[in-house]
Design a protein around this motif. Structure first.
Motif, mmCIF file in Angstrom:
data_model
loop_
_atom_site.group_PDB
_atom_site.id
_atom_site.type_symbol
_atom_site.label_atom_id
_atom_site.label_comp_id
_atom_site.label_asym_id
_atom_site.label_seq_id
_atom_site.Cartn_x
_atom_site.Cartn_y
_atom_site.Cartn_z
ATOM 1 N N GLN A 112 0.821 -1.209 0.000
ATOM 2 C CA GLN A 112 0.000 0.000 0.000
ATOM 3 C C GLN A 112 0.854 1.258 0.000
ATOM 4 O O GLN A 112 0.575 2.214 -0.723
ATOM 5 N N VAL A 113 1.904 1.249 0.810
ATOM 6 C CA VAL A 113 2.766 2.431 0.880
ATOM 7 C C VAL A 113 3.516 2.632 -0.429
ATOM 8 O O VAL A 113 3.623 3.745 -0.940
ATOM 9 N N ALA A 114 4.025 1.551 -1.015
ATOM 10 C CA ALA A 114 4.750 1.664 -2.280
ATOM 11 C C ALA A 114 3.836 2.200 -3.382
ATOM 12 O O ALA A 114 4.245 3.059 -4.178
ATOM 13 N N LEU A 115 2.608 1.716 -3.447
ATOM 14 C CA LEU A 115 1.660 2.211 -4.442
ATOM 15 C C LEU A 115 1.344 3.683 -4.228
ATOM 16 O O LEU A 115 1.283 4.470 -5.180
ATOM 17 N N ALA A 116 1.167 4.062 -2.973
ATOM 18 C CA ALA A 116 0.819 5.452 -2.668
ATOM 19 C C ALA A 116 1.986 6.397 -2.904
ATOM 20 O O ALA A 116 1.797 7.567 -3.250
ATOM 21 N N LEU A 117 3.212 5.907 -2.708
ATOM 22 C CA LEU A 117 4.395 6.739 -2.914
ATOM 23 C C LEU A 117 4.570 7.162 -4.362
ATOM 24 O O LEU A 117 5.068 8.257 -4.642
#
Length: 368
Positions: A228-233
């Motif tokens: 989720q964090v990688a996608l949002a970054l």
């Protein structure tokens, strides 16, 4: 601390174990061939005039090592000065001593004899190192520093001459020059806020930032997964991550930030199509880089700047959890008011006690 409540993260500090007398002044069109070669040839930079124009009122100090000696080239007001700083081994020893003291101070019980003793040690070593480096006598002007070797791990704000001075640090002259022209973030930036596990103050920090910035994407607790964090970054303009950080000197590509289901590593960042221009990492030692032959850097800082990040605020030593929260909220006040990152970090820590770990731990990298 942001790393200190995990015993496996305590241990030896990262880094190695008189005033320079020789200096040369160069001005206008009379710059020496050696300085011109250093700027234009060795680092792929434009001529001295272009560098000093980009600096404006700022002062740039670029360090380099040669035959066991540390040297510095200083640019200011269209003039360049090169000087010998001193023996590299002596300076490396002081940097290691300072980092060792800070690591112990970060884990010492508040009000204990150990804490006071570590404060005294840190103060003494910082004064000694400040005298050795003798960076620049003009304490009113913003400073850009390009370190070498062990100096990449130095918390510059602890040096007495720099405590009330805006300082930005860059991995190289070329990367600083590129980031200096990147421009400020958009007026209404796309923002990401992330809190990792096992840090109560970090979660509270990010939740407070979310109240201030309701338009931001916020990931905390079970939502803050690596995927989720990688996608949002990917594609946001600014990001603030508060999490445990792990520095891997043995394999810098596995330097990581702890998230709900695992570690976000340098490898994950390198898979992004576009990294954020401005990043705040409220986590221990996330600003450290492993230094290899030829001053090649590996770690979060090197990876992010290579991918296009313009400014990064991150710590180079362990950070107490609760103390980091206060500093980060003060930093957000400054950044939200439009203050540039280096000055924002300075303003955020001005009211902190001397030798406080959290304010000293954080460094502004890149375009300050």
């Amino acid at each position: 601390p942001r790393t200190g409540d995990d015993p496996s993260e305590r241990g030896a500090p990262h880094g190695g174990g008189g005033h320079g007398r020789s200096q040369r002044h160069v001005g206008g069109r009379r710059e020496s061939a050696s300085i011109t070669a250093f700027v234009a040839g060795l680092d792929g930079m434009p001529p001295v005039d272009a560098v000093t124009a980009a600096l404006g009122d700022r002062v740039l100090v670029s360090f380099f090592a040669l035959e066991g000696q540390l040297h510095a080239v200083t640019f200011a007001d269209g003039r360049a000065r090169m000087r010998t700083v001193g023996a590299r081994a002596e300076i490396a020893k002081e940097v290691a001593s300072l980092r060792f003291g800070l690591r112990n101070l970060a884990t010492a019980r508040a009000g204990s004899r150990t804490e006071q003793g570590m404060r005294d040690v840190v103060a003494t070593v910082a004064q000694r190192l400040d005298a050795l480096l003798a960076i620049d006598p003009d304490a009113q002007r913003e400073l850009v520093i390009v370190p070498t070797g062990e100096l990449h791990a130095l918390p510059w704000a602890l040096l007495p001459s720099l405590r009330q001075r805006a300082v930005s640090v860059s991995p190289s002259l070329r990367l600083w020059y590129r980031s200096a022209f990147a421009g400020p973030p958009p007026r209404h930036p796309r923002r990401l806020l992330v809190a990792g596990p096992r840090l109560p103050a970090a979660t509270a920090e990010v939740e407070e930032l979310a109240r201030r910035h309701p338009e931001a994407v916020t990931l905390t607790r079970d939502d803050a997964t690596v995927e989720q964090v990688a996608l949002a970054l990917d594609g946001v303009d600014t990001v603030h991550i508060a999490a445990h950080g792990r520095f891997r000197d043995d394999n810098p590509q596995f330097c990581s930030l702890e998230l709900a289901d695992g570690q976000l590593t340098v490898y994950d960042l390198e898979r992004l199509s576009r990294v954020p221009k401005r990043i705040v990492l409220s986590s221990c030692e996330s600003g450290l880089s492993a230094v290899h032959a030829g001053d090649e850097l590996m770690g979060f800082t090197a990876a992010l700047f290579a991918l296009g990040t313009s400014s990064l605020i991150a710590a180079v030593v362990p950070v107490p959890d609760a103390a980091a929260k206060g500093l980060m909220l003060a930093l957000d006040d400054e950044l939200s008011a439009g203050v540039r990152p280096a000055a924002a970090l300075l303003n955020a820590r001005l009211d902190a006690p001397e030798m406080s770990v959290a304010p000293a731990a954080f460094v502004c990298f890149g375009a300050g």
